[in-house]
Motif scaffolding. Structure first.
Motif, PDB file in Angstrom:
ATOM      1  N   ASN A  28      -0.132  10.683  -1.180  1.00 50.76           N
ATOM      2  CA  ASN A  28       1.067  11.440  -1.549  1.00 50.76           C
ATOM      3  C   ASN A  28       0.647  12.801  -2.110  1.00 50.76           C
ATOM      4  O   ASN A  28       0.473  12.948  -3.316  1.00 50.76           O
ATOM      5  CB  ASN A  28       1.899  10.669  -2.572  1.00 50.76           C
ATOM      6  CG  ASN A  28       3.171  11.398  -2.935  1.00 50.76           C
ATOM      7  OD1 ASN A  28       3.491  12.438  -2.364  1.00 50.76           O
ATOM      8  ND2 ASN A  28       3.906  10.861  -3.889  1.00 50.76           N
ATOM      9  N   PRO A  29       0.510  13.805  -1.233  1.00 50.43           N
ATOM     10  CA  PRO A  29       0.055  15.132  -1.675  1.00 50.43           C
ATOM     11  C   PRO A  29       1.001  15.823  -2.659  1.00 50.43           C
ATOM     12  O   PRO A  29       0.609  16.775  -3.318  1.00 50.43           O
ATOM     13  CB  PRO A  29      -0.030  15.929  -0.376  1.00 50.43           C
ATOM     14  CG  PRO A  29      -0.042  14.933   0.717  1.00 50.43           C
ATOM     15  CD  PRO A  29       0.659  13.720   0.201  1.00 50.43           C
ATOM     16  N   LEU A  30       2.221  15.348  -2.779  1.00 52.69           N
ATOM     17  CA  LEU A  30       3.191  15.967  -3.682  1.00 52.69           C
ATOM     18  C   LEU A  30       3.234  15.305  -5.059  1.00 52.69           C
ATOM     19  O   LEU A  30       4.106  15.623  -5.867  1.00 52.69           O
ATOM     20  CB  LEU A  30       4.582  15.936  -3.047  1.00 52.69           C
ATOM     21  CG  LEU A  30       4.706  16.678  -1.708  1.00 52.69           C
ATOM     22  CD1 LEU A  30       6.107  16.514  -1.136  1.00 52.69           C
ATOM     23  CD2 LEU A  30       4.343  18.134  -1.858  1.00 52.69           C
ATOM     24  N   ASP A  31       2.305  14.420  -5.329  1.00 53.56           N
ATOM     25  CA  ASP A  31       2.255  13.692  -6.599  1.00 53.56           C
ATOM     26  C   ASP A  31       1.755  14.632  -7.702  1.00 53.56           C
ATOM     27  O   ASP A  31       0.549  14.828  -7.880  1.00 53.56           O
ATOM     28  CB  ASP A  31       1.348  12.484  -6.458  1.00 53.56           C
ATOM     29  CG  ASP A  31       1.263  11.635  -7.699  1.00 53.56           C
ATOM     30  OD1 ASP A  31       1.729  12.063  -8.775  1.00 53.56           O
ATOM     31  OD2 ASP A  31       0.721  10.519  -7.605  1.00 53.56           O
ATOM     32  N   HIS A  32       2.687  15.230  -8.428  1.00 52.88           N
ATOM     33  CA  HIS A  32       2.345  16.228  -9.447  1.00 52.88           C
ATOM     34  C   HIS A  32       1.532  15.629 -10.594  1.00 52.88           C
ATOM     35  O   HIS A  32       0.625  16.276 -11.119  1.00 52.88           O
ATOM     36  CB  HIS A  32       3.610  16.894 -10.002  1.00 52.88           C
ATOM     37  CG  HIS A  32       4.334  17.690  -8.975  1.00 52.88           C
ATOM     38  ND1 HIS A  32       3.864  18.886  -8.486  1.00 52.88           N
ATOM     39  CD2 HIS A  32       5.495  17.453  -8.316  1.00 52.88           C
ATOM     40  CE1 HIS A  32       4.691  19.348  -7.595  1.00 52.88           C
ATOM     41  NE2 HIS A  32       5.694  18.498  -7.454  1.00 52.88           N
ATOM     42  N   GLU A  33       1.847  14.418 -10.965  1.00 52.89           N
ATOM     43  CA  GLU A  33       1.118  13.773 -12.060  1.00 52.89           C
ATOM     44  C   GLU A  33      -0.364  13.617 -11.705  1.00 52.89           C
ATOM     45  O   GLU A  33      -1.243  13.921 -12.521  1.00 52.89           O
ATOM     46  CB  GLU A  33       1.751  12.424 -12.380  1.00 52.89           C
ATOM     47  CG  GLU A  33       1.227  11.786 -13.635  1.00 52.89           C
ATOM     48  CD  GLU A  33       1.986  10.521 -14.001  1.00 52.89           C
ATOM     49  OE1 GLU A  33       1.427   9.739 -14.785  1.00 52.89           O
ATOM     50  OE2 GLU A  33       3.122  10.307 -13.517  1.00 52.89           O
ATOM     51  N   SER A  34      -0.631  13.183 -10.490  1.00 54.51           N
ATOM     52  CA  SER A  34      -2.024  13.028 -10.058  1.00 54.51           C
ATOM     53  C   SER A  34      -2.721  14.381  -9.960  1.00 54.51           C
ATOM     54  O   SER A  34      -3.902  14.501 -10.296  1.00 54.51           O
ATOM     55  CB  SER A  34      -2.093  12.311  -8.710  1.00 54.51           C
ATOM     56  OG  SER A  34      -1.699  10.969  -8.865  1.00 54.51           O
ATOM     57  N   LEU A  58      -0.026  26.741 -13.792  1.00 57.71           N
ATOM     58  CA  LEU A  58       0.755  25.849 -14.653  1.00 57.71           C
ATOM     59  C   LEU A  58       1.712  26.628 -15.552  1.00 57.71           C
ATOM     60  O   LEU A  58       2.796  26.143 -15.879  1.00 57.71           O
ATOM     61  CB  LEU A  58      -0.165  25.002 -15.543  1.00 57.71           C
ATOM     62  CG  LEU A  58      -0.980  23.930 -14.865  1.00 57.71           C
ATOM     63  CD1 LEU A  58      -1.868  23.244 -15.892  1.00 57.71           C
ATOM     64  CD2 LEU A  58      -0.094  22.922 -14.172  1.00 57.71           C
ATOM     65  N   ARG A  59       1.309  27.824 -15.921  1.00 55.25           N
ATOM     66  CA  ARG A  59       2.127  28.638 -16.822  1.00 55.25           C
ATOM     67  C   ARG A  59       3.455  29.029 -16.195  1.00 55.25           C
ATOM     68  O   ARG A  59       4.416  29.300 -16.902  1.00 55.25           O
ATOM     69  CB  ARG A  59       1.352  29.868 -17.259  1.00 55.25           C
ATOM     70  CG  ARG A  59       0.173  29.524 -18.136  1.00 55.25           C
ATOM     71  CD  ARG A  59      -0.572  30.760 -18.617  1.00 55.25           C
ATOM     72  NE  ARG A  59      -1.638  30.366 -19.502  1.00 55.25           N
ATOM     73  CZ  ARG A  59      -2.928  30.383 -19.193  1.00 55.25           C
ATOM     74  NH1 ARG A  59      -3.309  30.831 -18.013  1.00 55.25           N
ATOM     75  NH2 ARG A  59      -3.835  30.006 -20.060  1.00 55.25           N
ATOM     76  N   SER A  60       3.510  29.069 -14.870  1.00 58.32           N
ATOM     77  CA  SER A  60       4.747  29.467 -14.191  1.00 58.32           C
ATOM     78  C   SER A  60       5.624  28.277 -13.820  1.00 58.32           C
ATOM     79  O   SER A  60       6.725  28.465 -13.303  1.00 58.32           O
ATOM     80  CB  SER A  60       4.412  30.274 -12.931  1.00 58.32           C
ATOM     81  OG  SER A  60       3.743  29.458 -11.988  1.00 58.32           O
ATOM     82  N   LEU A  61       5.157  27.076 -14.072  1.00 52.83           N
ATOM     83  CA  LEU A  61       5.926  25.878 -13.721  1.00 52.83           C
ATOM     84  C   LEU A  61       6.823  25.454 -14.873  1.00 52.83           C
ATOM     85  O   LEU A  61       6.546  25.724 -16.035  1.00 52.83           O
ATOM     86  CB  LEU A  61       4.987  24.737 -13.356  1.00 52.83           C
ATOM     87  CG  LEU A  61       4.073  24.961 -12.166  1.00 52.83           C
ATOM     88  CD1 LEU A  61       3.160  23.761 -11.984  1.00 52.83           C
ATOM     89  CD2 LEU A  61       4.870  25.210 -10.894  1.00 52.83           C
ATOM     90  N   SER A  62       7.880  24.766 -14.513  1.00 49.12           N
ATOM     91  CA  SER A  62       8.779  24.192 -15.521  1.00 49.12           C
ATOM     92  C   SER A  62       9.254  22.841 -15.012  1.00 49.12           C
ATOM     93  O   SER A  62       8.835  22.384 -13.955  1.00 49.12           O
ATOM     94  CB  SER A  62       9.959  25.128 -15.780  1.00 49.12           C
ATOM     95  OG  SER A  62      10.688  25.324 -14.592  1.00 49.12           O
ATOM     96  N   ASP A  63      10.103  22.231 -15.746  1.00 51.72           N
ATOM     97  CA  ASP A  63      10.662  20.926 -15.369  1.00 51.72           C
ATOM     98  C   ASP A  63       9.595  19.838 -15.232  1.00 51.72           C
ATOM     99  O   ASP A  63       9.633  19.029 -14.317  1.00 51.72           O
ATOM    100  CB  ASP A  63      11.481  21.015 -14.079  1.00 51.72           C
ATOM    101  CG  ASP A  63      12.697  21.899 -14.227  1.00 51.72           C
ATOM    102  OD1 ASP A  63      13.232  21.990 -15.347  1.00 51.72           O
ATOM    103  OD2 ASP A  63      13.110  22.513 -13.229  1.00 51.72           O
ATOM    104  N   PHE A  64       8.642  19.842 -16.152  1.00 49.53           N
ATOM    105  CA  PHE A  64       7.655  18.770 -16.167  1.00 49.53           C
ATOM    106  C   PHE A  64       8.320  17.475 -16.619  1.00 49.53           C
ATOM    107  O   PHE A  64       9.164  17.484 -17.504  1.00 49.53           O
ATOM    108  CB  PHE A  64       6.518  19.086 -17.147  1.00 49.53           C
ATOM    109  CG  PHE A  64       5.586  20.168 -16.696  1.00 49.53           C
ATOM    110  CD1 PHE A  64       4.740  19.976 -15.624  1.00 49.53           C
ATOM    111  CD2 PHE A  64       5.536  21.374 -17.366  1.00 49.53           C
ATOM    112  CE1 PHE A  64       3.862  20.973 -15.218  1.00 49.53           C
ATOM    113  CE2 PHE A  64       4.670  22.376 -16.977  1.00 49.53           C
ATOM    114  CZ  PHE A  64       3.832  22.178 -15.893  1.00 49.53           C
ATOM    115  N   SER A  65       7.900  16.374 -16.031  1.00 49.33           N
ATOM    116  CA  SER A  65       8.338  15.066 -16.511  1.00 49.33           C
ATOM    117  C   SER A  65       7.650  14.803 -17.848  1.00 49.33           C
ATOM    118  O   SER A  65       6.712  15.504 -18.231  1.00 49.33           O
ATOM    119  CB  SER A  65       7.977  13.984 -15.499  1.00 49.33           C
ATOM    120  OG  SER A  65       6.571  13.782 -15.489  1.00 49.33           O
TER     121      SER A  65
END
Length: 72
Positions: A28-34, A58-65
């Protein structure tokens, strides 16, 4: 499987954690946690300078679980 990654990290078995995360990302290449865990392992092994571009992204990302926030 994340519990297994945590175990490897706690035991200092970074290459085993890296291999497990690579397998997981192959499935699953879209697995953000991994992806975040793999970045953590890579930074632990190689230091931050080698992974500065990934860290900057990472600084530009939001909506982290919640789980992703814990990794970051």
């Amino acid at each position: 499987m994340i519990a297994e990654v945590d175990f490897f990290l706690n035991e200092g078995k970074y290459e085993a954690a890296k291999a497990l995360l690579a397998q997981r990302l192959d499935k699953n290449p879209l697995d953000h946690e991994s992806k975040l865990y793999l970045l953590l392992v890579n930074v632990t092994i190689d230091g931050t300078a080698a992974w500065e571009d990934d860290i900057d992204q990472l600084r530009s990302l939001s909506d982290f679980s919640d789980a992703e926030k814990e990794i970051v």
